[in-house]
Design a protein around this motif. Structure first.
Motif, PDB file in Angstrom:
ATOM      1  N   ALA A 187     111.630  30.175  -9.235  1.00  0.00           N
ATOM      2  CA  ALA A 187     113.078  29.919  -8.669  1.00  0.00           C
ATOM      3  C   ALA A 187     112.967  30.437  -7.260  1.00  0.00           C
ATOM      4  O   ALA A 187     113.451  29.953  -6.340  1.00  0.00           O
ATOM      5  CB  ALA A 187     113.777  30.580  -9.536  1.00  0.00           C
ATOM      6  N   ALA A 188     112.443  31.830  -6.998  1.00  0.00           N
ATOM      7  CA  ALA A 188     112.301  32.256  -5.834  1.00  0.00           C
ATOM      8  C   ALA A 188     111.322  31.315  -4.844  1.00  0.00           C
ATOM      9  O   ALA A 188     111.837  31.096  -3.613  1.00  0.00           O
ATOM     10  CB  ALA A 188     111.745  33.760  -5.834  1.00  0.00           C
ATOM     11  N   GLN A 189     110.342  30.943  -5.170  1.00  0.00           N
ATOM     12  CA  GLN A 189     109.484  29.990  -4.335  1.00  0.00           C
ATOM     13  C   GLN A 189     110.191  28.871  -4.204  1.00  0.00           C
ATOM     14  O   GLN A 189     110.391  28.256  -2.969  1.00  0.00           O
ATOM     15  CB  GLN A 189     108.116  29.680  -5.261  1.00  0.00           C
ATOM     16  CG  GLN A 189     107.321  28.680  -4.586  1.00  0.00           C
ATOM     17  CD  GLN A 189     106.664  29.481  -3.153  1.00  0.00           C
ATOM     18  OE1 GLN A 189     106.726  30.633  -3.114  1.00  0.00           O
ATOM     19  NE2 GLN A 189     106.208  28.708  -2.298  1.00  0.00           N
ATOM     20  N   LYS A 190     110.970  28.067  -5.050  1.00  0.00           N
ATOM     21  CA  LYS A 190     111.721  26.796  -4.681  1.00  0.00           C
ATOM     22  C   LYS A 190     112.910  27.045  -3.883  1.00  0.00           C
ATOM     23  O   LYS A 190     113.113  26.263  -2.878  1.00  0.00           O
ATOM     24  CB  LYS A 190     112.343  26.551  -6.153  1.00  0.00           C
ATOM     25  CG  LYS A 190     112.913  25.036  -5.921  1.00  0.00           C
ATOM     26  CD  LYS A 190     113.485  24.450  -7.303  1.00  0.00           C
ATOM     27  CE  LYS A 190     114.135  23.219  -7.337  1.00  0.00           C
ATOM     28  NZ  LYS A 190     114.437  22.839  -8.439  1.00  0.00           N
ATOM     29  N   SER A 191     113.426  28.288  -3.660  1.00  0.00           N
ATOM     30  CA  SER A 191     114.354  28.560  -2.865  1.00  0.00           C
ATOM     31  C   SER A 191     113.821  29.110  -1.588  1.00  0.00           C
ATOM     32  O   SER A 191     114.886  29.418  -0.690  1.00  0.00           O
ATOM     33  CB  SER A 191     115.768  29.676  -3.416  1.00  0.00           C
ATOM     34  OG  SER A 191     114.856  30.762  -3.575  1.00  0.00           O
ATOM     35  N   GLY A 192     112.663  29.377  -1.411  1.00  0.00           N
ATOM     36  CA  GLY A 192     111.954  29.875  -0.228  1.00  0.00           C
ATOM     37  C   GLY A 192     112.046  31.430  -0.143  1.00  0.00           C
ATOM     38  O   GLY A 192     111.951  31.759   1.064  1.00  0.00           O
TER      39      GLY A 192
END
Length: 91
Positions: free
Chosen positions: A65-70
């Motif tokens: 999730a953090a990767q997806k949101s940058g």
């Protein structure tokens, strides 16, 4: 050891675009073994325990999730928190 944990996690998150949380965890475990090759032989057992502890404590759904949101800062903060917890457990 924190540095190794962060490096492993960052390496793995670079591949997470097409990976599930389970696949990401498996890749992190493989990365632990790869990183151990550069650790002095007498420190490998302890390093492996700590690395595996970090893998077990990491919430890979949250990493995705953090990767997806940058939000790579959150990934790093969580990695540091996990590394500290694992280091304390090993003492």
């Amino acid at each position: 050891m924190k540095k190794m944990t962060i490096i492993v996690l960052i390496m793995v998150t670079g591949f997470c675009h097409a990976m599930s949380a389970a696949e990401l965890k498996e890749a992190a475990l493989k990365a632990c073994n790869t990183q151990l090759e550069s650790v002095p032989k007498d420190m490998r057992k302890q390093s492996k325990k700590i690395c595996e502890c970090n893998v077990e404590k990491t919430d890979y759904e949250a990493v995705l999730a953090a990767q997806k949101s940058g939000n790579t800062e959150q990934i790093q903060a969580d990695a540091i928190k996990n590394a500290q917890a694992c280091a304390e457990e090993m003492m």
